[in-house]
Design a protein around this motif. Structure first.
Motif, PDB file in Angstrom:
ATOM      1  N   LEU A  12       3.442   1.585  41.021  1.00 11.82           N
ATOM      2  CA  LEU A  12       3.929   0.760  39.740  1.00 11.82           C
ATOM      3  C   LEU A  12       2.777   0.414  38.879  1.00 11.82           C
ATOM      4  O   LEU A  12       1.815   0.029  39.384  1.00 11.82           O
ATOM      5  CB  LEU A  12       4.777  -0.134  39.981  1.00 11.82           C
ATOM      6  CG  LEU A  12       6.128   0.103  40.765  1.00 11.82           C
ATOM      7  CD1 LEU A  12       6.078  -0.178  42.214  1.00 11.82           C
ATOM      8  CD2 LEU A  12       7.388  -0.316  40.241  1.00 11.82           C
ATOM      9  N   MET A  13       2.712   0.669  37.630  1.00 16.64           N
ATOM     10  CA  MET A  13       1.862  -0.012  36.708  1.00 16.64           C
ATOM     11  C   MET A  13       2.444  -0.566  35.365  1.00 16.64           C
ATOM     12  O   MET A  13       3.732  -0.353  35.322  1.00 16.64           O
ATOM     13  CB  MET A  13       0.756   1.230  36.250  1.00 16.64           C
ATOM     14  CG  MET A  13       0.114   2.072  37.436  1.00 16.64           C
ATOM     15  SD  MET A  13      -1.189   2.823  36.882  1.00 16.64           S
ATOM     16  CE  MET A  13      -0.513   4.230  35.873  1.00 16.64           C
ATOM     17  N   GLY A  14       1.674  -1.157  34.704  1.00 17.04           N
ATOM     18  CA  GLY A  14       2.116  -1.766  33.480  1.00 17.04           C
ATOM     19  C   GLY A  14       1.292  -2.463  32.253  1.00 17.04           C
ATOM     20  O   GLY A  14       0.309  -2.810  33.054  1.00 17.04           O
ATOM     21  N   ALA A  27       1.097  -8.646  32.480  1.00 15.39           N
ATOM     22  CA  ALA A  27       1.688  -7.448  32.966  1.00 15.39           C
ATOM     23  C   ALA A  27       2.559  -7.388  34.182  1.00 15.39           C
ATOM     24  O   ALA A  27       2.316  -6.421  34.957  1.00 15.39           O
ATOM     25  CB  ALA A  27       0.490  -6.517  33.163  1.00 15.39           C
ATOM     26  N   LYS A  30       6.270  -4.139  35.616  1.00 22.70           N
ATOM     27  CA  LYS A  30       5.474  -2.835  36.217  1.00 22.70           C
ATOM     28  C   LYS A  30       6.534  -1.871  36.384  1.00 22.70           C
ATOM     29  O   LYS A  30       7.634  -2.114  36.831  1.00 22.70           O
ATOM     30  CB  LYS A  30       4.809  -2.820  37.523  1.00 22.70           C
ATOM     31  CG  LYS A  30       3.823  -4.033  37.722  1.00 22.70           C
ATOM     32  CD  LYS A  30       2.425  -3.800  37.012  1.00 22.70           C
ATOM     33  CE  LYS A  30       1.364  -4.834  36.964  1.00 22.70           C
ATOM     34  NZ  LYS A  30       0.299  -4.730  36.357  1.00 22.70           N
ATOM     35  N   THR A  31       6.445  -0.659  35.997  1.00 21.10           N
ATOM     36  CA  THR A  31       7.232   0.637  36.224  1.00 21.10           C
ATOM     37  C   THR A  31       6.685   1.525  36.959  1.00 21.10           C
ATOM     38  O   THR A  31       5.534   1.946  36.899  1.00 21.10           O
ATOM     39  CB  THR A  31       7.642   1.118  34.731  1.00 21.10           C
ATOM     40  OG1 THR A  31       6.651   1.701  33.958  1.00 21.10           O
ATOM     41  CG2 THR A  31       8.528   0.013  34.001  1.00 21.10           C
ATOM     42  N   ASP A  47      -3.648   0.612  34.973  1.00 22.56           N
ATOM     43  CA  ASP A  47      -2.760  -0.772  35.046  1.00 22.56           C
ATOM     44  C   ASP A  47      -3.626  -1.805  34.286  1.00 22.56           C
ATOM     45  O   ASP A  47      -4.746  -1.778  34.080  1.00 22.56           O
ATOM     46  CB  ASP A  47      -2.644  -0.797  36.329  1.00 22.56           C
ATOM     47  CG  ASP A  47      -1.575  -2.135  36.862  1.00 22.56           C
ATOM     48  OD1 ASP A  47      -0.679  -2.273  36.080  1.00 22.56           O
ATOM     49  OD2 ASP A  47      -1.986  -3.041  37.818  1.00 22.56           O
ATOM     50  N   GLN A  49      -3.618  -6.278  33.702  1.00 21.67           N
ATOM     51  CA  GLN A  49      -3.444  -7.646  33.901  1.00 21.67           C
ATOM     52  C   GLN A  49      -3.545  -8.559  32.672  1.00 21.67           C
ATOM     53  O   GLN A  49      -4.260  -8.319  31.912  1.00 21.67           O
ATOM     54  CB  GLN A  49      -4.267  -8.219  35.075  1.00 21.67           C
ATOM     55  CG  GLN A  49      -4.223  -7.392  36.281  1.00 21.67           C
ATOM     56  CD  GLN A  49      -5.016  -6.273  36.376  1.00 21.67           C
ATOM     57  OE1 GLN A  49      -6.152  -6.204  35.537  1.00 21.67           O
ATOM     58  NE2 GLN A  49      -4.395  -5.444  37.000  1.00 21.67           N
ATOM     59  N   GLY A  87       9.461  -3.224  41.613  1.00 19.47           N
ATOM     60  CA  GLY A  87       8.846  -3.829  40.512  1.00 19.47           C
ATOM     61  C   GLY A  87       9.063  -5.320  39.871  1.00 19.47           C
ATOM     62  O   GLY A  87       8.393  -5.803  39.031  1.00 19.47           O
ATOM     63  N   GLY A  90       6.146  -7.640  39.918  1.00 23.57           N
ATOM     64  CA  GLY A  90       4.832  -7.200  39.257  1.00 23.57           C
ATOM     65  C   GLY A  90       3.871  -6.450  40.462  1.00 23.57           C
ATOM     66  O   GLY A  90       2.856  -6.375  40.049  1.00 23.57           O
ATOM     67  N   ASN A  92       2.212  -3.609  42.516  1.00 25.00           N
ATOM     68  CA  ASN A  92       1.707  -1.873  42.393  1.00 25.00           C
ATOM     69  C   ASN A  92       2.016  -0.880  43.443  1.00 25.00           C
ATOM     70  O   ASN A  92       2.334   0.047  43.165  1.00 25.00           O
ATOM     71  CB  ASN A  92       0.236  -1.946  42.413  1.00 25.00           C
ATOM     72  CG  ASN A  92      -0.438  -2.752  41.251  1.00 25.00           C
ATOM     73  OD1 ASN A  92      -1.154  -3.889  41.471  1.00 25.00           O
ATOM     74  ND2 ASN A  92      -0.235  -2.475  40.115  1.00 25.00           N
TER      75      ASN A  92
END
Length: 235
Positions: A12-14, A27, A30-31, A47, A49, A87, A90, A92
């Motif tokens: 996951l990242m955002g 951040a 995360k999806t 990704d 922060q 997610g 938050g 990863n």
């Protein structure tokens, strides 16, 4: 000991965006990402922060949160929409099979073509309160020990969902993350244990905390981290 090998169910990242309180960014949303991702010293490329003073960087490059904790949170919070998919915290990395009770400080983990090392547990902050709209969510995370943890990156490479995570080295088998967090979040200072912690390869912030405790025999004030800055007052 838990299984030495599990599957990375979700990567996951955002992006960092404006958050809930004046001047704040986060951040935490995360999806899942389905492709391969490059991993460097500061984590997953792409990704972000929101506050680099306290999030991200080499000692908090990748955040892992055990998916099995979601069931425990659902029992406590009820049918919360954030708990329907990975997610919520938050993270990863989302997977099942490893928890703070079964993983130890400085465990080395192979995943994809990377080599990671557990650097520290998570110290939950007020952004969890606002994300879940539960006033004491960060404190609950701290008190339950369901914090998740961070990896530092020893060897960069590529990872993707579906890769295997494998523990390849465990130098501190008597220092599970749950044990270490229990010391960190204790309301009392036990000097002998604090001094023992200082023999471990602690992340710099945790080392400073333990050094101050040994020096002053006092527990630090958690409220700025747990409660956060004041909200705007509505007219």
């Amino acid at each position: 000991m838990a299984s030495t090998r599990i599957t990375l169910d979700h990567l996951l990242m955002g992006p960092a965006v404006a958050f809930t309180r004046p001047g704040s960014r986060s951040a935490i949303v995360k999806t899942p990402y389905t492709g391969a991702v490059q991993v460097a010293e500061n984590g997953l490329l792409g990704d972000e922060q929101g506050d680099l003073r306290v999030h991200g960087g080499p000692e908090k490059a990748i955040h892992y949160y055990p998916r099995e904790h979601y069931a425990a949170w659902a029992e406590e919070l009820g049918a919360h929409p954030l708990l329907t998919q990975a997610g919520a915290f938050g993270e990863n990395f989302s997977a099942t099979g490893w928890t703070e009770q079964t993983m130890c400080l400085a465990d080395r983990v192979r995943v994809g073509s990377t080599l990671l090392e557990i650097s520290q547990g998570r110290m939950p902050c007020w952004k969890l309160n606002d994300r879940f709209q539960v006033a004491d969510m960060a404190l609950r995370v701290q008190q339950t020990g369901r914090t998740g943890w961070y990896f530092r990156v020893l060897e960069g490479g590529v990872v993707k969902a579906g890769d295997q995570l494998e523990v390849v080295e465990r130098p501190y088998e008597h220092w599970s993350l749950s044990r270490l967090s229990a010391v960190l979040f204790s309301k009392t200072v036990e000097l002998e244990i604090a001094r023992e912690c200082l023999t471990l390869p602690l992340a710099a912030s945790w080392r400073r905390t333990m050094e101050r405790r040994v020096e002053k025999c006092l527990i630090e004030d958690w409220s700025p981290r747990i409660d956060g800055p004041a909200r705007e007052v509505e007219a």
